[in-house]
Motif scaffolding. Structure first.
Motif, short mmCIF file in Angstrom:
data_model
loop_
_atom_site.label_atom_id
_atom_site.label_comp_id
_atom_site.label_asym_id
_atom_site.label_seq_id
_atom_site.Cartn_x
_atom_site.Cartn_y
_atom_site.Cartn_z
N LEU A 34 -23.56 -28.67 -80.74
CA LEU A 34 -24.88 -29.09 -80.28
C LEU A 34 -25.98 -28.61 -81.22
O LEU A 34 -27.03 -29.25 -81.36
N ASP A 35 -25.72 -27.47 -81.87
CA ASP A 35 -26.71 -26.93 -82.81
C ASP A 35 -26.83 -27.79 -84.06
O ASP A 35 -27.83 -27.72 -84.78
N TYR A 36 -25.80 -28.59 -84.35
CA TYR A 36 -25.85 -29.46 -85.54
C TYR A 36 -26.91 -30.54 -85.41
O TYR A 36 -27.51 -30.97 -86.41
N ILE A 37 -27.10 -31.01 -84.19
CA ILE A 37 -27.89 -32.23 -83.96
C ILE A 37 -29.38 -31.91 -83.92
O ILE A 37 -29.83 -31.05 -83.15
N ASP A 38 -30.14 -32.60 -84.74
CA ASP A 38 -31.60 -32.45 -84.78
C ASP A 38 -32.20 -33.38 -83.74
O ASP A 38 -32.58 -34.51 -84.04
N PHE A 39 -32.29 -32.87 -82.50
CA PHE A 39 -32.77 -33.70 -81.40
C PHE A 39 -34.24 -34.10 -81.59
O PHE A 39 -34.65 -35.18 -81.15
N ARG A 40 -35.01 -33.26 -82.26
CA ARG A 40 -36.41 -33.59 -82.49
C ARG A 40 -36.54 -34.85 -83.35
O ARG A 40 -37.28 -35.77 -82.99
N SER A 41 -35.81 -34.89 -84.45
CA SER A 41 -35.87 -36.06 -85.33
C SER A 41 -35.38 -37.30 -84.61
O SER A 41 -35.98 -38.38 -84.72
N LEU A 42 -34.29 -37.18 -83.85
CA LEU A 42 -33.74 -38.32 -83.14
C LEU A 42 -34.71 -38.82 -82.07
O LEU A 42 -34.89 -40.03 -81.89
#
Length: 391
Positions: A34-42
């Protein structure tokens, strides 16, 4: 059905998730994924796609194009308007949307004024214009949005670094107008040309405009991205629910696949050391080369975890969108539009496209080398002056 069709015909998505699954054999899935995913950018990318689709649905961009067409009298003016609509439009509505909107519009205009001989050069330069205009802002393309958010650089820092390349791109595009055949001939755009069948709802346009401002505030870190995303979801869902399905969810899935792959690779010491050694200090060169084969968005996601100079990576992946037809996936949009109507001239298009892109790429590489050398000489001069002063 349309979503499934696109899914089956998206090789980049396949590649991203194939790499993600393979990497999972080396780094077993755990909570760190989960830490891999840049939720802000997405989240910001999703919101921008929805809002821009809402504006496009209301024919805002086509209407702007029609107004500009009413101002042209000569062939070079027509070509300049069609090309620079993509250049400036891509700064705010992304290179993909600029091409989806203005390439079909341009084809219709050129047909109406009996200048189909200009179809290839205009579409090729529209494509280059969209790819290069988009590099000047954080929201111009997905790789910029990701790097802007990941690095935490300021808007002023971002724009000022990209400004010389943006100016160079504009000057090159202006120079290209001089090679347009019969550029000084008078051209008559059909006043009855029906590009926009109906203009959109003024209320919806105002609301989408306000949502676009909120998205920009999130990009600039003024408004938390999740609050903005919730507002977009609620407002658009209540006003025009179908627009929520117009976002490019396959692109978002592609991002997630590459996030997992690069995150896993960064946890493998031997691979991290190898790719870090190849990339570090050579970000521009590696990004340009990688983009030619896997396109610039995947190249950004793959290299960002191993780069040390993100400004070099930023200009590398943007310049890397020039070159081959797949260097920027946005270029395929124009190619598909053209070949749908002129399939017999496909090879002519590819040849013209490749030559023009290689020339632009070489100029950008030369500009970057000159800028880097000038910077190094300046720094060296400062240190020499300091040493002389101390002596």
């Amino acid at each position: 059905m349309d979503f499934l069709k696109k899914f089956k015909n998206d090789p980049v998505l396949y590649a991203a998730w194939t790499l993600a699954f393979i990497s999972a054999f080396f780094v077993r899935p755990d909570k760190s994924y989960l830490d891999y995913i840049d939720f802000r950018s997405l989240g910001i990318l999703w919101a921008l796609m929805v809002v821009i689709q809402g504006l496009k649905e209301n024919s805002v961009f086509e209407k702007i194009g029609q107004l500009l067409m009413n101002k042209v009298d000569m062939t070079w003016q027509l070509c300049a308007a069609l090309i620079f609509m993509c250049f400036f439009g891509s700064m705010l509505i992304t290179n993909d949307v600029a091409l989806i909107t203005f390439v079909p519009f341009g084809m219709l205009v050129l047909k109406s004024c009996k200048r189909e001989d200009l179809m290839i050069p205009v579409i090729v330069f529209q494509t280059i214009a969209a790819n290069l205009g988009s590099m000047s802002t954080p929201i111009g393309n997905p790789q910029n949005l990701y790097l802007y958010g990941t690095t935490g650089m300021s808007l002023i820092d971002f724009v000022s670094y990209m400004l010389p390349y943006t100016i160079a791109a504009a000057l090159l595009l202006i120079a290209c107008l001089f090679i347009i055949p019969k550029k000084n001939e008078t051209v008559q755009v059909d006043s009855g040309l029906s590009v926009v069948t109906k203009f959109g709802s003024k209320i919806q346009i105002i609301i989408y405009g306000a949502l676009f401002v909120l998205a920009l505030l999130s990009v600039l870190r003024v408004l938390p991205w999740y609050i903005m995303a919730i507002i977009v979801l609620v407002v658009v869902g209540g006003m025009d629910f179908k627009i929520l399905f117009r976002a490019d969810y396959l692109l978002l899935l592609t991002f997630i696949g590459f996030f997992i792959f690069t995150g896993n690779m960064a946890r493998i010491p031997s691979f991290k050391e190898f790719l870090g050694g190849v990339t570090s200090g050579r970000e521009f060169t590696v990004a340009v080369i990688a983009s030619q084969f896997i396109s610039n968005v995947p190249a950004t996601l793959m290299l960002s975890g191993f780069a040390t100079n993100f400004k070099e990576l930023l200009i590398g992946v943007n310049a890397g969108g020039l070159g081959t037809l797949i260097a920027s996936m946005a270029s395929l949009i124009s190619f598909k539009f053209y070949t749908a109507s002129y399939k017999e001239k496909q090879s002519s298009y590819i040849l013209y496209f490749t030559i023009a892109n290689v020339v632009f790429l070489l100029v950008f590489v030369a500009l970057h080398l000159f800028r880097t050398m000038s910077y190094s000489i300046t720094i060296s001069t400062v240190f020499q002056a300091l040493r002389a002063w101390r002596a």
